[in-house]
Write an enzyme that holds these catalytic residues in place. Structure first.
Site, mmCIF file in Angstrom:
data_model
loop_
_atom_site.group_PDB
_atom_site.id
_atom_site.type_symbol
_atom_site.label_atom_id
_atom_site.label_comp_id
_atom_site.label_asym_id
_atom_site.label_seq_id
_atom_site.Cartn_x
_atom_site.Cartn_y
_atom_site.Cartn_z
ATOM 1 N N ARG A 185 0.842 -1.186 0.000
ATOM 2 C CA ARG A 185 0.000 0.000 0.000
ATOM 3 C C ARG A 185 0.882 1.243 0.000
ATOM 4 O O ARG A 185 2.039 1.204 0.441
ATOM 5 C CB ARG A 185 -0.902 0.017 1.240
ATOM 6 C CG ARG A 185 -1.779 -1.225 1.388
ATOM 7 C CD ARG A 185 -2.528 -1.203 2.706
ATOM 8 N NE ARG A 185 -3.388 -2.369 2.877
ATOM 9 C CZ ARG A 185 -3.011 -3.505 3.460
ATOM 10 N NH1 ARG A 185 -1.773 -3.621 3.934
ATOM 11 N NH2 ARG A 185 -3.854 -4.516 3.564
ATOM 12 N N HIS B 9 -3.720 2.703 -5.480
ATOM 13 C CA HIS B 9 -4.072 1.309 -5.258
ATOM 14 C C HIS B 9 -4.132 0.513 -6.563
ATOM 15 O O HIS B 9 -4.128 -0.724 -6.539
ATOM 16 C CB HIS B 9 -5.413 1.233 -4.527
ATOM 17 C CG HIS B 9 -5.342 0.473 -3.234
ATOM 18 N ND1 HIS B 9 -4.421 0.771 -2.239
ATOM 19 C CD2 HIS B 9 -6.059 -0.590 -2.763
ATOM 20 C CE1 HIS B 9 -4.594 -0.058 -1.226
ATOM 21 N NE2 HIS B 9 -5.572 -0.898 -1.521
ATOM 22 N N HIS C 23 -3.199 -9.510 3.450
ATOM 23 C CA HIS C 23 -4.629 -9.648 3.708
ATOM 24 C C HIS C 23 -4.861 -10.615 4.869
ATOM 25 O O HIS C 23 -4.298 -11.713 4.889
ATOM 26 C CB HIS C 23 -5.357 -10.184 2.478
ATOM 27 C CG HIS C 23 -5.561 -9.169 1.404
ATOM 28 N ND1 HIS C 23 -5.829 -9.497 0.082
ATOM 29 C CD2 HIS C 23 -5.541 -7.806 1.445
ATOM 30 C CE1 HIS C 23 -5.961 -8.393 -0.627
ATOM 31 N NE2 HIS C 23 -5.784 -7.359 0.170
ATOM 32 N N LYS D 42 -1.660 -2.815 7.947
ATOM 33 C CA LYS D 42 -2.821 -2.416 8.735
ATOM 34 C C LYS D 42 -2.784 -3.093 10.093
ATOM 35 O O LYS D 42 -2.333 -4.230 10.222
ATOM 36 C CB LYS D 42 -4.113 -2.793 7.999
ATOM 37 C CG LYS D 42 -4.431 -1.899 6.809
ATOM 38 C CD LYS D 42 -5.794 -2.243 6.236
ATOM 39 C CE LYS D 42 -6.186 -1.272 5.133
ATOM 40 N NZ LYS D 42 -7.531 -1.597 4.572
#
Length: 304
Positions: free
Chosen positions: A155, A250, A276, A179
């Site tokens: 990202r 993105h 993910h 994240k």
């Protein structure tokens, strides 16, 4: 005799909540900013409705608020995020001030639109790389940014947080902060390695000069580059390459995943590379490759 409750002022709870997600939940600055905007938007709605006490927010007010979001033409994904933000805000207010948070707990999230992510085809990526060819400071930096994004699929927020010491040249891997403050190592290839070497040797020192920081990628003024700065760099590349596409950072990440899966990469491996948590987030890219195959077949087979 009716017992009056203490007034819970929205602005006070708002400030406490933002401090909570920033310090106690340790969310990233980008995530905190999104929560802040979502909650502020809701508080503006309350002010316009003349509601000055969080205890007075009921399900009908919550429905009116969400209806207004649809009237603004926001996407279902954005509306769903805003509902989550305000629901989290009320849950926090309930734990601190014992207010009733049923108003947003009862709301259903809108079904997500079945929209496939945009990506660049391989030939378009080659045009982007050509657009930043050159040996000047800016070109070397821009090339390194593009090579790293495409080589790793990270990202933009992860790219801008990379420090000089996070690069392992021997193994060809980079440590990124994803994240939820989760760290992971991501490999990169020889093209990205060559671009990084040229940037670190010939561009970054000339840009940084005497400024003291260890961020890998910097602006033309030598300061750590921001997410917005990277977006500007990529937009300039698209314009230079004469690609008729609205670019957002993105898209490089989407291209990375799509091209890997189209070339036969294992979906679990791609999931790990992308960082993910759930496989379902990665599976959307298999739909892209299937749709691409279908379109190619329909456009090229003589009896399609």
């Amino acid at each position: 005799m009716e017992v009056k409750h203490a007034v819970i002022e929205p602005s006070i709870v708002r400030d406490e909540y933002i401090t909570y997600v920033r310090l106690e939940r340790n969310f990233s600055p980008l995530t905190v900013s999104e929560y802040e905007k979502d909650v502020d938007g809701f508080l503006s709605f309350l002010s316009a409705e003349g509601i000055q006490d969080l205890n007075d927010v009921t399900y009908p007010e919550a429905r009116i608020y969400v209806t207004g979001l649809y009237d603004f033409g926001l996407s279902r994904a954005t509306i769903s995020r805003k509902i989550s933000s305000v629901r989290s805000f009320f849950k926090f207010a309930s734990s601190r001030y014992d207010i009733n948070d049923n108003a947003f707990r009862s709301l259903h999230h809108p079904k997500k639109e079945k929209r496939l992510p945009d990506f660049f085809y391989e030939k378009e990526m080659e045009l982007l790389f050509t657009s930043c060819a050159g040996d000047d400071k800016k070109s070397l930096r821009d090339r390194a940014i593009l090579e790293m994004l495409y080589a790793t699929g990270i990202r933009v927020s992860e790219l801008t947080s990379i420090k000089m010491g996070d690069i392992d040249d021997t193994l060809g891997i980079v440590l990124v902060m994803g994240k939820g403050r989760k760290e992971r190592y991501v490999p990169f290839g020889s093209f990205a390695q060559d671009a990084l070497d040229l940037y670190r040797e010939n561009s970054r020192p000339a840009l940084v000069k005497k400024k003291e920081h260890d961020q890998l990628f910097v602006s033309l003024r030598g300061d750590p580059i921001t997410d917005r700065g990277v977006r500007y760099v990529l937009s300039a590349m698209v314009e230079q390459a004469s690609l008729h596409s609205k670019v957002y950072p993105h898209m490089i990440r989407h291209s990375f995943a799509t091209h890997l899966l189209a070339s036969g990469a294992d979906i679990r491996t791609v999931q790990e590379l992308l960082g993910h948590s759930n496989l379902s987030s990665t599976q959307v890219y298999t739909h892209i490759t299937k749709e691409h195959l279908r379109k190619t077949y329909m456009n090229t087979h003589p009896r399609a």
